[in-house]
Design a protein around this motif. Sequence first.
Motif, PDB file in Angstrom:
ATOM      1  N   VAL A 427       0.854  -1.190   0.000  1.00  0.00           N
ATOM      2  CA  VAL A 427       0.000   0.000   0.000  1.00  0.00           C
ATOM      3  C   VAL A 427       0.885   1.234   0.000  1.00  0.00           C
ATOM      4  O   VAL A 427       1.818   1.351   0.814  1.00  0.00           O
ATOM      5  CB  VAL A 427      -0.927   0.011   1.234  1.00  0.00           C
ATOM      6  CG1 VAL A 427      -1.738   1.305   1.279  1.00  0.00           C
ATOM      7  CG2 VAL A 427      -1.855  -1.198   1.219  1.00  0.00           C
ATOM      8  N   LEU A 428       0.638   2.166  -0.901  1.00  0.00           N
ATOM      9  CA  LEU A 428       1.424   3.397  -0.948  1.00  0.00           C
ATOM     10  C   LEU A 428       1.100   4.277   0.255  1.00  0.00           C
ATOM     11  O   LEU A 428      -0.031   4.261   0.757  1.00  0.00           O
ATOM     12  CB  LEU A 428       1.122   4.167  -2.235  1.00  0.00           C
ATOM     13  CG  LEU A 428       1.565   3.502  -3.542  1.00  0.00           C
ATOM     14  CD1 LEU A 428       1.111   4.344  -4.727  1.00  0.00           C
ATOM     15  CD2 LEU A 428       3.075   3.313  -3.560  1.00  0.00           C
ATOM     16  N   PRO A 429       2.078   5.054   0.734  1.00  0.00           N
ATOM     17  CA  PRO A 429       1.806   5.948   1.870  1.00  0.00           C
ATOM     18  C   PRO A 429       0.646   6.903   1.596  1.00  0.00           C
ATOM     19  O   PRO A 429      -0.118   7.230   2.497  1.00  0.00           O
ATOM     20  CB  PRO A 429       3.130   6.721   2.033  1.00  0.00           C
ATOM     21  CG  PRO A 429       4.169   5.821   1.443  1.00  0.00           C
ATOM     22  CD  PRO A 429       3.488   5.116   0.303  1.00  0.00           C
ATOM     23  N   ASP A 430       0.506   7.322   0.335  1.00  0.00           N
ATOM     24  CA  ASP A 430      -0.618   8.181  -0.065  1.00  0.00           C
ATOM     25  C   ASP A 430      -1.333   7.494  -1.214  1.00  0.00           C
ATOM     26  O   ASP A 430      -1.212   7.880  -2.373  1.00  0.00           O
ATOM     27  CB  ASP A 430      -0.109   9.563  -0.474  1.00  0.00           C
ATOM     28  CG  ASP A 430      -1.230  10.582  -0.646  1.00  0.00           C
ATOM     29  OD1 ASP A 430      -2.382  10.243  -0.297  1.00  0.00           O
ATOM     30  OD2 ASP A 430      -0.959  11.693  -1.127  1.00  0.00           O
ATOM     31  N   GLU A 431      -2.076   6.449  -0.884  1.00  0.00           N
ATOM     32  CA  GLU A 431      -2.716   5.609  -1.896  1.00  0.00           C
ATOM     33  C   GLU A 431      -3.767   6.366  -2.698  1.00  0.00           C
ATOM     34  O   GLU A 431      -3.971   6.096  -3.891  1.00  0.00           O
ATOM     35  CB  GLU A 431      -3.356   4.395  -1.214  1.00  0.00           C
ATOM     36  CG  GLU A 431      -3.955   3.374  -2.141  1.00  0.00           C
ATOM     37  CD  GLU A 431      -2.927   2.508  -2.858  1.00  0.00           C
ATOM     38  OE1 GLU A 431      -3.267   1.967  -3.930  1.00  0.00           O
ATOM     39  OE2 GLU A 431      -1.787   2.374  -2.354  1.00  0.00           O
ATOM     40  N   PHE A 432      -4.422   7.345  -2.074  1.00  0.00           N
ATOM     41  CA  PHE A 432      -5.451   8.150  -2.746  1.00  0.00           C
ATOM     42  C   PHE A 432      -5.095   9.629  -2.579  1.00  0.00           C
ATOM     43  O   PHE A 432      -5.523  10.284  -1.633  1.00  0.00           O
ATOM     44  CB  PHE A 432      -6.828   7.853  -2.147  1.00  0.00           C
ATOM     45  CG  PHE A 432      -7.287   6.440  -2.356  1.00  0.00           C
ATOM     46  CD1 PHE A 432      -7.944   6.073  -3.526  1.00  0.00           C
ATOM     47  CD2 PHE A 432      -7.047   5.468  -1.398  1.00  0.00           C
ATOM     48  CE1 PHE A 432      -8.372   4.760  -3.725  1.00  0.00           C
ATOM     49  CE2 PHE A 432      -7.464   4.158  -1.581  1.00  0.00           C
ATOM     50  CZ  PHE A 432      -8.124   3.802  -2.759  1.00  0.00           C
ATOM     51  N   PRO A 433      -4.280  10.177  -3.489  1.00  0.00           N
ATOM     52  CA  PRO A 433      -3.797  11.557  -3.331  1.00  0.00           C
ATOM     53  C   PRO A 433      -4.928  12.580  -3.350  1.00  0.00           C
ATOM     54  O   PRO A 433      -6.050  12.300  -3.794  1.00  0.00           O
ATOM     55  CB  PRO A 433      -2.878  11.747  -4.538  1.00  0.00           C
ATOM     56  CG  PRO A 433      -2.531  10.354  -4.998  1.00  0.00           C
ATOM     57  CD  PRO A 433      -3.735   9.517  -4.679  1.00  0.00           C
ATOM     58  N   LEU A 434      -4.613  13.770  -2.865  1.00  0.00           N
ATOM     59  CA  LEU A 434      -5.583  14.860  -2.876  1.00  0.00           C
ATOM     60  C   LEU A 434      -5.964  15.238  -4.299  1.00  0.00           C
ATOM     61  O   LEU A 434      -5.133  15.220  -5.208  1.00  0.00           O
ATOM     62  CB  LEU A 434      -5.015  16.094  -2.170  1.00  0.00           C
ATOM     63  CG  LEU A 434      -4.836  16.028  -0.654  1.00  0.00           C
ATOM     64  CD1 LEU A 434      -4.198  17.322  -0.147  1.00  0.00           C
ATOM     65  CD2 LEU A 434      -6.156  15.774   0.053  1.00  0.00           C
ATOM     66  N   SER A 435      -7.209  15.610  -4.476  1.00  0.00           N
ATOM     67  CA  SER A 435      -7.662  16.152  -5.756  1.00  0.00           C
ATOM     68  C   SER A 435      -7.086  17.543  -5.938  1.00  0.00           C
ATOM     69  O   SER A 435      -6.542  18.153  -5.012  1.00  0.00           O
ATOM     70  CB  SER A 435      -9.185  16.215  -5.778  1.00  0.00           C
ATOM     71  OG  SER A 435      -9.636  17.150  -4.789  1.00  0.00           O
ATOM     72  N   MET A 436      -7.214  18.070  -7.150  1.00  0.00           N
ATOM     73  CA  MET A 436      -6.747  19.433  -7.408  1.00  0.00           C
ATOM     74  C   MET A 436      -7.486  20.433  -6.525  1.00  0.00           C
ATOM     75  O   MET A 436      -6.910  21.430  -6.071  1.00  0.00           O
ATOM     76  CB  MET A 436      -6.924  19.776  -8.891  1.00  0.00           C
ATOM     77  CG  MET A 436      -5.996  19.010  -9.806  1.00  0.00           C
ATOM     78  SD  MET A 436      -6.105  19.558 -11.529  1.00  0.00           S
ATOM     79  CE  MET A 436      -7.720  18.865 -11.973  1.00  0.00           C
ATOM     80  N   PHE A 437      -8.773  20.175  -6.282  1.00  0.00           N
ATOM     81  CA  PHE A 437      -9.548  21.058  -5.407  1.00  0.00           C
ATOM     82  C   PHE A 437      -8.916  21.116  -4.021  1.00  0.00           C
ATOM     83  O   PHE A 437      -8.701  22.199  -3.463  1.00  0.00           O
ATOM     84  CB  PHE A 437     -10.992  20.545  -5.312  1.00  0.00           C
ATOM     85  CG  PHE A 437     -11.830  21.233  -4.263  1.00  0.00           C
ATOM     86  CD1 PHE A 437     -12.440  22.454  -4.533  1.00  0.00           C
ATOM     87  CD2 PHE A 437     -11.999  20.667  -3.003  1.00  0.00           C
ATOM     88  CE1 PHE A 437     -13.215  23.093  -3.571  1.00  0.00           C
ATOM     89  CE2 PHE A 437     -12.773  21.297  -2.035  1.00  0.00           C
ATOM     90  CZ  PHE A 437     -13.375  22.510  -2.313  1.00  0.00           C
ATOM     91  N   TYR A 438      -8.592  19.956  -3.460  1.00  0.00           N
ATOM     92  CA  TYR A 438      -8.046  19.930  -2.108  1.00  0.00           C
ATOM     93  C   TYR A 438      -6.592  20.385  -2.056  1.00  0.00           C
ATOM     94  O   TYR A 438      -6.144  20.926  -1.042  1.00  0.00           O
ATOM     95  CB  TYR A 438      -8.206  18.542  -1.492  1.00  0.00           C
ATOM     96  CG  TYR A 438      -9.545  18.357  -0.817  1.00  0.00           C
ATOM     97  CD1 TYR A 438      -9.975  19.219   0.184  1.00  0.00           C
ATOM     98  CD2 TYR A 438     -10.397  17.322  -1.192  1.00  0.00           C
ATOM     99  CE1 TYR A 438     -11.204  19.056   0.794  1.00  0.00           C
ATOM    100  CE2 TYR A 438     -11.635  17.145  -0.578  1.00  0.00           C
ATOM    101  CZ  TYR A 438     -12.026  18.018   0.414  1.00  0.00           C
ATOM    102  OH  TYR A 438     -13.255  17.870   1.022  1.00  0.00           O
ATOM    103  N   GLU A 439      -5.842  20.162  -3.115  1.00  0.00           N
ATOM    104  CA  GLU A 439      -4.481  20.693  -3.150  1.00  0.00           C
ATOM    105  C   GLU A 439      -4.497  22.215  -3.019  1.00  0.00           C
ATOM    106  O   GLU A 439      -3.711  22.806  -2.271  1.00  0.00           O
ATOM    107  CB  GLU A 439      -3.781  20.285  -4.448  1.00  0.00           C
ATOM    108  CG  GLU A 439      -3.275  18.853  -4.462  1.00  0.00           C
ATOM    109  CD  GLU A 439      -2.440  18.564  -5.693  1.00  0.00           C
ATOM    110  OE1 GLU A 439      -2.476  19.378  -6.649  1.00  0.00           O
ATOM    111  OE2 GLU A 439      -1.744  17.537  -5.715  1.00  0.00           O
ATOM    112  N   ALA A 440      -5.425  22.851  -3.748  1.00  0.00           N
ATOM    113  CA  ALA A 440      -5.537  24.310  -3.679  1.00  0.00           C
ATOM    114  C   ALA A 440      -6.040  24.758  -2.309  1.00  0.00           C
ATOM    115  O   ALA A 440      -5.541  25.722  -1.731  1.00  0.00           O
ATOM    116  CB  ALA A 440      -6.466  24.815  -4.783  1.00  0.00           C
ATOM    117  N   LEU A 441      -7.035  24.032  -1.770  1.00  0.00           N
ATOM    118  CA  LEU A 441      -7.577  24.408  -0.468  1.00  0.00           C
ATOM    119  C   LEU A 441      -6.537  24.252   0.628  1.00  0.00           C
ATOM    120  O   LEU A 441      -6.467  25.076   1.550  1.00  0.00           O
ATOM    121  CB  LEU A 441      -8.809  23.551  -0.159  1.00  0.00           C
ATOM    122  CG  LEU A 441      -9.557  23.896   1.129  1.00  0.00           C
ATOM    123  CD1 LEU A 441     -10.115  25.316   1.071  1.00  0.00           C
ATOM    124  CD2 LEU A 441     -10.688  22.896   1.388  1.00  0.00           C
ATOM    125  N   ALA A 442      -5.726  23.207   0.534  1.00  0.00           N
ATOM    126  CA  ALA A 442      -4.695  22.976   1.548  1.00  0.00           C
ATOM    127  C   ALA A 442      -3.735  24.153   1.631  1.00  0.00           C
ATOM    128  O   ALA A 442      -3.327  24.572   2.726  1.00  0.00           O
ATOM    129  CB  ALA A 442      -3.933  21.692   1.233  1.00  0.00           C
TER     130      ALA A 442
END
Length: 465
Positions: A427-442
């Motif tokens: 299992v990858l450490p970030d198996e389901f990366p943030l969407s572009m929406f959440y990348e911007a919000l972060a």
Amino acid sequence: MTEVLSPRTPGKGEISGEDIIDHPQWAVLKQAVEAIRPWQSKDGSIDFEAEGAPSRDDAARTLGRVVDAVEQLAPLLPHDAAYHQALVADLRRWSDGGFGVPDFLDSLLAFQPAADRRDGLQHLVLFPMYTQNGNPDRNLEAVALRVVWPQWLAELERTRYDNPLFVPITFQDFTPGYDTNSAVLFPETVAVREAPSRWTWGAIFCDREAARFRAVTEAAVDTLGLKLPEEAAKLVQDQDLAEQTFVLWDMIHDRTHSHGDLPFDPFMIKQRAPFWMYGLEELRCDLTSFREAVKLQAEGHPMGLGVQYAILFDRLFRFPVTGARTRNYDGLGGQLLFSYLHKHDAVRWTDNTLRIDWERAPQVTNQLCAEIETLYRDGIDRPKLVHWFAAYDLVATYLSPHPGSVWAKGPEALDLSLPPRKLVDDVLPDEFPLSMFYEALAKKLREVIASTKGITGDSAVRSAA
């Protein structure tokens, strides 16, 4: 969605007596504890050969100040007499034994806050412990706190949501291990020679949860241009109301871990599993709390609506963009809820503005809860690995897996001759990366999230004033 009211301000009036943090010995206790903490190793022991270590006499004298302070503060808290007596014995035994790995099992067993949940009751808690989402080392920590147990909550627990181990609390003061993101006080974090046969309490700081919820939600709403209903805005503005809301949410969430069709250990402490399994379990408990809140609202209970708003906003705005991306199962649950609401037209991000269909959102949220419950019910008849893949498929239906994921390629990509626990390594450490929406919000919320470290209800109110 209709009106939410504030039944009362919690934890501030039913118990009289001197605040222990106003007693001069509280400052003495804190200073002595904070002097000892840097001397301790990760396991809580003191290595007198290490650079910067004190002499044994200095350590013993400093711990003596801790013991004296506890003994002078104890009369203010007669309900904790047995605990403080055992605590003094454990402290002295630690010193007399040369400050090796601490063992505070006797005092831990004597501390029973769930047995007396009077609203406003004070406790002075002192243990060598790590703090979840805070300090990973078992340092000595002192915490002054109050119980939050208003009558309306006690009645709901007695008649509807039985949870005899649940203890909601607020901070009065604390040593550095709690000047962090930790919002829980759990007995399993304490240094002991052996784990008790069963845990008898678990405490959650509702003031910290409420304060950081309010700060992050306010920033997210401003950033996303979201228009809040009047009662949602009231919840975000009112610290006392938010604390009460989180107490009810936490009480229902906590008991849900042991209720329902559970194909595995509900706390998953006896097995190794992919982190999306933890994410789904935490989300299931939150969505169950949401569903119960919808029922409470329909019955006219004044707290039902607020719990719905709190779960939506914390899950959608704070959880996905808080903490590191390594096995961030709470973040995963928030991402899943947003995507599910978005794909079912309960949430829209259009023209750089977030819109929530306030009538549709509860229906869709309950629908996701039902899907997870179906997954669990079917999982009882599945082998563990098959269940993990079914859970993966549910998440991957709404969240895009990492392009390099082995699990996303299906069972044929894994070495199925290995036991399931070994396949977790794929299992990858970030198996389901943030969407572009959440990348911007972060990026937009980074500073406000950082500012909530160590926040309490009192500090949030002072900041607002």
